[in-house]
Design an enzyme around this catalytic site. Sequence first.
Site, PDB file in Angstrom:
ATOM      1  N   GLY A   1       0.779  -1.390   0.478  1.00  0.00           N
ATOM      2  CA  GLY A   1      -0.156  -0.316   0.033  1.00  0.00           C
ATOM      3  C   GLY A   1       0.477   1.010  -0.136  1.00  0.00           C
ATOM      4  N   GLY A   2       0.103   2.713   1.231  1.00  0.00           N
ATOM      5  CA  GLY A   2       0.952   3.370   1.012  1.00  0.00           C
ATOM      6  C   GLY A   2       2.162   3.352   1.497  1.00  0.00           C
TER       7      GLY A   2
ATOM      8  N   GLY B   1      22.792  10.641 -31.017  1.00  0.00           N
ATOM      9  CA  GLY B   1      22.107  11.736 -29.814  1.00  0.00           C
ATOM     10  C   GLY B   1      22.616  11.371 -28.296  1.00  0.00           C
ATOM     11  N   ALA B   2      22.962   9.898 -28.707  1.00  0.00           N
ATOM     12  CA  ALA B   2      23.040   9.081 -27.776  1.00  0.00           C
ATOM     13  C   ALA B   2      25.079   9.515 -27.079  1.00  0.00           C
ATOM     14  CB  ALA B   2      23.230   7.647 -27.902  1.00  0.00           C
TER      15      ALA B   2
END
Length: 519
Positions: free
Chosen positions: A174-175, A409-410
Amino acid sequence: MGVSEMGARVARLEAERRAAAEAGGDRGMKAQKSKGKLTVRERLDLLFDKGTFTEIETFRRHRAQGFGMERRRPPTDGVVVGWGLVEGRRVFAYAHDFRVFGGSLGEAHAAKIHKIMDLAAKAGAPLVGLCDGAGARIQEGVTALAGYGGIFQRNVRNSGVIPQISVMLGPCAGGAAYSPALTDFVFMVRDTAQMFITGPDVVGAVTGETITHEELGGAEVHAARTGVAEAMYDDEEECLADVRHLLSLLPSDNTRFAPEQPTADPPDRSCPALRDMVPVDAKAAYDVRAVVEEIVDDGEMFEVHEMWGTTVVCAFVRFAGRVTGLVANQPAETAGVLDITAAEKASRFVQFCDAFNIPIVTLVDVPGFLPGVDQEHGGIIRHGAKLLYAYCDATVPRVQLVLRKAYGGAYIVMDSRSIGADVSLAWPTNEIAVMGAEAAVNVVYRREIAAADDPEAERRARVEDYRRELMDPFHAAERGLVDEVIDPAETRVRIVDALDMLADKYLPRPSRKHGNQPQ
């Protein structure tokens, strides 16, 4: 007050301390041991240097009413908090005690954690959470939820201020799972630790899927698939030993530097083995870890996320005793391409190093970003931008070394000179270009090749021309985008020298509240 009366009071104090240490009783002890888990105080003994742990709020008890809670008020309220020494340096910790209310969090339990988190921040020291709890205490309702809110707020407030480490030794559902996710590093023990937002029962009821706790959120899932966990271990002893090792590599807070460690490994040591370690053929695979081990102090590296984002290696190493963050493309995995997970992994690592004054060395051997519909639709643009942002935003010393190929771009993203690398070095095998020669020729000379009497011979000739004109190892150096082309044997000494030169680097940030990082 007489001596005898004081003696009686001290005796009562010792009895209360023993009761707190034995909270949960024999039944709780047997249940913990039956699952192959250590007790909370055994864990703290493994984490801290012997005899250095100081506990506070030992006698804290909850004040909840209803559901029989008023009749069950054990000391500690299911969490032990305090501080001690790890390798002689101050560290704070909280540790859930599953024997008491299943380690669940209520108002008093949360208040203890809040206090130790605040003390860690005030003292400027790392915080370790030993997590083994059943989540929010149902009997205390909304006050338990508010307690988690206070923890989350402090996790965020302390982010980039003190190192925060979560060690998952039991369930976290859960949280409650959001607190570890907000910390810097998460360690998990196989078979006993699980993390998930909704458990198998809820998943089954909503989706009809049948799945076990381990399959849903076990250590292997989070270490290899989700990237939530840095590493997984077969037992708690091995796990906590690595936590101690990591702490020895980190600064106490963001105002200090990581501790230097004397080494017998000479800073000017030549590395001739590197000349044959990396194949000249840009398409040939090799394990970049061998390169890392050859150039760092004593061949030692502490790798994070080893099982996730495997086309890039991120590790803490030392050069001449100085802790350094190292990022390297991994040609042994899919040629070392950058994909979504690799970009996320590297960007988070770079951000951590920058936040805590740890220099960054980047070893580049990258053919580009991984092509494909799944990557494009999965947000490779957005995730790749995270790595670009992290490097551009980093103000610590940054050294780039191009080992072999560095395309498109890498290349830019892997801490190129154009985005702020302080020193850029390259081996004579470097190939820095928009793309590989074969792919470039197919685009640029498509018509000429198709019209040739011998298309294959024409294509080979064009490839050679392209390599000679735009992929020569001195091409980038001629334009100042690489500071020096070096003999691979000189790698260690040149990196050590660059880091020494940059030791006092100061780069003021622009005046702003904060940037808007890609998500």
